[in-house]
Write an enzyme that holds these catalytic residues in place. Structure first.
Site, PDB file in Angstrom:
ATOM      1  N   THR A   1       0.813  -1.236   0.000  1.00 28.83           N
ATOM      2  CA  THR A   1       0.000   0.000   0.000  1.00 28.83           C
ATOM      3  C   THR A   1       0.839   1.275   0.000  1.00 28.83           C
ATOM      4  O   THR A   1       0.351   2.332   0.381  1.00 28.83           O
ATOM      5  CB  THR A   1      -0.947   0.041   1.222  1.00 28.83           C
ATOM      6  OG1 THR A   1      -0.147   0.159   2.408  1.00 28.83           O
ATOM      7  CG2 THR A   1      -1.855  -1.160   1.313  1.00 28.83           C
TER       8      THR A   1
ATOM      9  N   TYR B   1       4.169   5.669   5.170  1.00 24.74           N
ATOM     10  CA  TYR B   1       3.477   5.815   3.884  1.00 24.74           C
ATOM     11  C   TYR B   1       2.471   6.964   3.938  1.00 24.74           C
ATOM     12  O   TYR B   1       1.438   6.869   4.607  1.00 24.74           O
ATOM     13  CB  TYR B   1       2.786   4.508   3.467  1.00 24.74           C
ATOM     14  CG  TYR B   1       3.740   3.339   3.278  1.00 24.74           C
ATOM     15  CD1 TYR B   1       5.124   3.529   3.201  1.00 24.74           C
ATOM     16  CD2 TYR B   1       3.271   2.028   3.179  1.00 24.74           C
ATOM     17  CE1 TYR B   1       5.995   2.463   3.038  1.00 24.74           C
ATOM     18  CE2 TYR B   1       4.144   0.957   3.010  1.00 24.74           C
ATOM     19  CZ  TYR B   1       5.509   1.190   2.955  1.00 24.74           C
ATOM     20  OH  TYR B   1       6.372   0.135   2.792  1.00 24.74           O
TER      21      TYR B   1
HETATM   22  P1  NAP Z   1       5.580  -3.008  -6.754  1.00 26.74           P
HETATM   23  O1  NAP Z   1       4.519  -3.698  -6.031  1.00 26.74           O
HETATM   24  O2  NAP Z   1       6.746  -3.750  -7.268  1.00 26.74           O
HETATM   25  O3  NAP Z   1       4.975  -2.202  -7.985  1.00 26.74           O
HETATM   26  C1  NAP Z   1       3.912  -1.311  -7.836  1.00 26.74           C
HETATM   27  C2  NAP Z   1       3.756  -0.528  -9.142  1.00 26.74           C
HETATM   28  O4  NAP Z   1       3.455  -1.438 -10.184  1.00 26.74           O
HETATM   29  C3  NAP Z   1       2.635   0.478  -9.076  1.00 26.74           C
HETATM   30  O5  NAP Z   1       3.045   1.630  -9.788  1.00 26.74           O
HETATM   31  C4  NAP Z   1       1.485  -0.216  -9.799  1.00 26.74           C
HETATM   32  O6  NAP Z   1       0.673   0.749 -10.433  1.00 26.74           O
HETATM   33  C5  NAP Z   1       2.211  -1.086 -10.792  1.00 26.74           C
HETATM   34  N1  NAP Z   1       1.493  -2.334 -11.091  1.00 26.74           N
HETATM   35  C6  NAP Z   1       0.874  -3.179 -10.242  1.00 26.74           C
HETATM   36  N2  NAP Z   1       0.350  -4.237 -10.877  1.00 26.74           N
HETATM   37  C7  NAP Z   1       0.654  -4.056 -12.180  1.00 26.74           C
HETATM   38  C8  NAP Z   1       0.378  -4.801 -13.358  1.00 26.74           C
HETATM   39  N3  NAP Z   1      -0.314  -5.938 -13.322  1.00 26.74           N
HETATM   40  N4  NAP Z   1       0.830  -4.325 -14.542  1.00 26.74           N
HETATM   41  C9  NAP Z   1       1.531  -3.169 -14.604  1.00 26.74           C
HETATM   42  N5  NAP Z   1       1.813  -2.406 -13.529  1.00 26.74           N
HETATM   43  C10 NAP Z   1       1.380  -2.856 -12.327  1.00 26.74           C
HETATM   44  O7  NAP Z   1       6.199  -1.779  -5.905  1.00 26.74           O
HETATM   45  P2  NAP Z   1       6.100  -1.243  -4.422  1.00 26.74           P
HETATM   46  O8  NAP Z   1       4.821  -0.550  -4.176  1.00 26.74           O
HETATM   47  O9  NAP Z   1       7.375  -0.501  -4.196  1.00 26.74           O
HETATM   48  O10 NAP Z   1       6.218  -2.563  -3.499  1.00 26.74           O
HETATM   49  C11 NAP Z   1       5.098  -3.265  -3.019  1.00 26.74           C
HETATM   50  C12 NAP Z   1       4.853  -2.992  -1.546  1.00 26.74           C
HETATM   51  O11 NAP Z   1       5.987  -3.367  -0.757  1.00 26.74           O
HETATM   52  C13 NAP Z   1       4.683  -1.507  -1.214  1.00 26.74           C
HETATM   53  O12 NAP Z   1       3.446  -1.004  -1.637  1.00 26.74           O
HETATM   54  C14 NAP Z   1       4.911  -1.541   0.264  1.00 26.74           C
HETATM   55  O13 NAP Z   1       3.764  -2.034   0.936  1.00 26.74           O
HETATM   56  C15 NAP Z   1       6.083  -2.523   0.377  1.00 26.74           C
HETATM   57  N6  NAP Z   1       7.417  -1.870   0.357  1.00 26.74           N
HETATM   58  C16 NAP Z   1       8.194  -1.960   1.480  1.00 26.74           C
HETATM   59  C17 NAP Z   1       9.438  -1.344   1.509  1.00 26.74           C
HETATM   60  C18 NAP Z   1      10.265  -1.440   2.755  1.00 26.74           C
HETATM   61  O14 NAP Z   1      11.266  -0.706   2.887  1.00 26.74           O
HETATM   62  N7  NAP Z   1       9.918  -2.299   3.679  1.00 26.74           N
HETATM   63  C19 NAP Z   1       9.930  -0.640   0.392  1.00 26.74           C
HETATM   64  C20 NAP Z   1       9.134  -0.611  -0.742  1.00 26.74           C
HETATM   65  C21 NAP Z   1       7.896  -1.223  -0.752  1.00 26.74           C
HETATM   66  P3  NAP Z   1      -0.913   0.889 -10.123  1.00 26.74           P
HETATM   67  O15 NAP Z   1      -1.071   1.060  -8.654  1.00 26.74           O
HETATM   68  O16 NAP Z   1      -1.295   2.110 -10.897  1.00 26.74           O
HETATM   69  O17 NAP Z   1      -1.528  -0.386 -10.643  1.00 26.74           O
END
Ligand code: NAP
Length: 277
Positions: free
Chosen positions: A19, A53
């Site tokens: 999220t 976040y």
């Molecule tokens: P991710 O899940 O790798 O990618 C999210 C991005 O991909 C968004 O821009 C989304 O856009 C797009 N997306 C999703 N499904 C898709 C699909 N089927 N086709 C094309 N594009 C798609 O990146 P993330 O948000 O960095 O990582 C996931 C989660 O991990 C985060 O939300 C967070 O909860 C957690 N996180 C934790 C840390 C940490 O330090 N612990 C760091 C980073 C992330 P739309 O929303 O427009 O679909």
């Protein structure tokens, strides 16, 4: 839904929902809430958020999305490193609980290691557990050396997960961190499984997906789901993409395509520092 067992014995969904950046744009609020709720319907019941976040906007949106569905979900949130102390952690946790509108966080993570000693953070986590405000605790962005250090701290072995950057294009953790965690039956929570969306644009992944009748995101997620003790938390605020991603569960990758992916996205050949986004 494939499940992963935490060291405490509890089972959680292997495919959850991230999220980060959800709740930032007020015009998308309802769409994002509907999307999270649809995800819960599809079994993506582990929801990952953090006080960082949107400085609470994500937690507040999650709180609204899970209204009336508390029993169906497993809520993960994270405390800032500078709040991971005896004095600040209880305040941070109370604020997260208020925004999430719940009585207890299922899994509370240290977002990354800062200046507060790990021993103090563990004591603060354990005090919150005794107070009934969190059920379990874990860490994020800790490399193997820090995991060893944590393991040596009194009570440190109660850690339930290490949430780290892990995807097809970032396999460094397979060298030492993943084996170390597997030996102790501690699952990895793979963040940015789509490399923030960039992975699905890579030509080699697009071609592979086409050959196998999948979409690139399904391959990236399916590859993580094919591994033992890995929880993936892709983020999307779009219902169509959520449903596309969830279908990864229905097309498990078998040995031959997994071998093909190893050739396209090779595993590490040596140690490398833990990467972060
Ligand atoms: P991710 O899940 O790798 O990618 C999210 C991005 O991909 C968004 O821009 C989304 O856009 C797009 N997306 C999703 N499904 C898709 C699909 N089927 N086709 C094309 N594009 C798609 O990146 P993330 O948000 O960095 O990582 C996931 C989660 O991990 C985060 O939300 C967070 O909860 C957690 N996180 C934790 C840390 C940490 O330090 N612990 C760091 C980073 C992330 P739309 O929303 O427009 O679909």
């Amino acid at each position: 839904m494939k499940k992963v067992t935490l060291p405490c014995g509890e089972l959680v969904a292997a495919l959850g929902q991230g999220t980060w950046r959800i709740g930032d744009d007020p015009t998308r609020r309802q769409e994002e809430i509907d999307c999270l709720r649809r995800g819960i319907d599809l079994g993506l019941t582990l929801i990952d958020t953090a006080e960082m976040y949107g400085e609470g906007l994500s937690e507040a949106l999650v709180g609204e999305a899970i209204e009336g569905r508390r029993d169906e979900v497993f809520i993960v949130s994270k405390v800032y490193p500078h709040n991971a102390s005896h004095r600040s952690m209880p305040v941070s946790c109370d604020n997260s609980l208020k925004r999430l509108r719940i009585d207890a966080i299922d899994l509370y993570l240290l977002h990354w290691q800062g200046d507060v000693p790990l021993a103090e953070t563990v004591e603060a986590f354990e005090a919150l557990k005794r107070a009934g405000k969190i059920r379990h605790w874990g860490v994020s962005n800790l490399d193997t050396a820090l995991m060893r250090e944590l393991n040596d701290v009194p009570g440190g072995a109660a850690v339930q997960t290490d949430q780290v950057l892990y995807n097809l294009g970032r396999r460094g953790v397979e060298w030492d961190l993943l084996p170390w965690l597997r030996e102790r039956h501690i699952p990895v929570m793979a963040y940015s499984p789509l490399e923030e969306g960039r992975l699905v644009q890579r030509r080699e992944l697009m071609d592979f997906a086409k050959r196998h009748g999948m979409t690139p995101s399904q391959v990236a997620i399916g590859w993580l789901l094919a591994q033992d003790g890995v929880i993936a938390i892709p983020k999307t605020g779009n219902r169509q993409r959520l449903e596309e991603n969830a279908l990864a569960l229905e097309h498990p990758l078998t040995t031959a395509p997994l071998r093909e992916l190893d050739a396209l996205f090779p595993p590490p050949r040596g140690p490398s520092p833990l990467e972060m986004i």
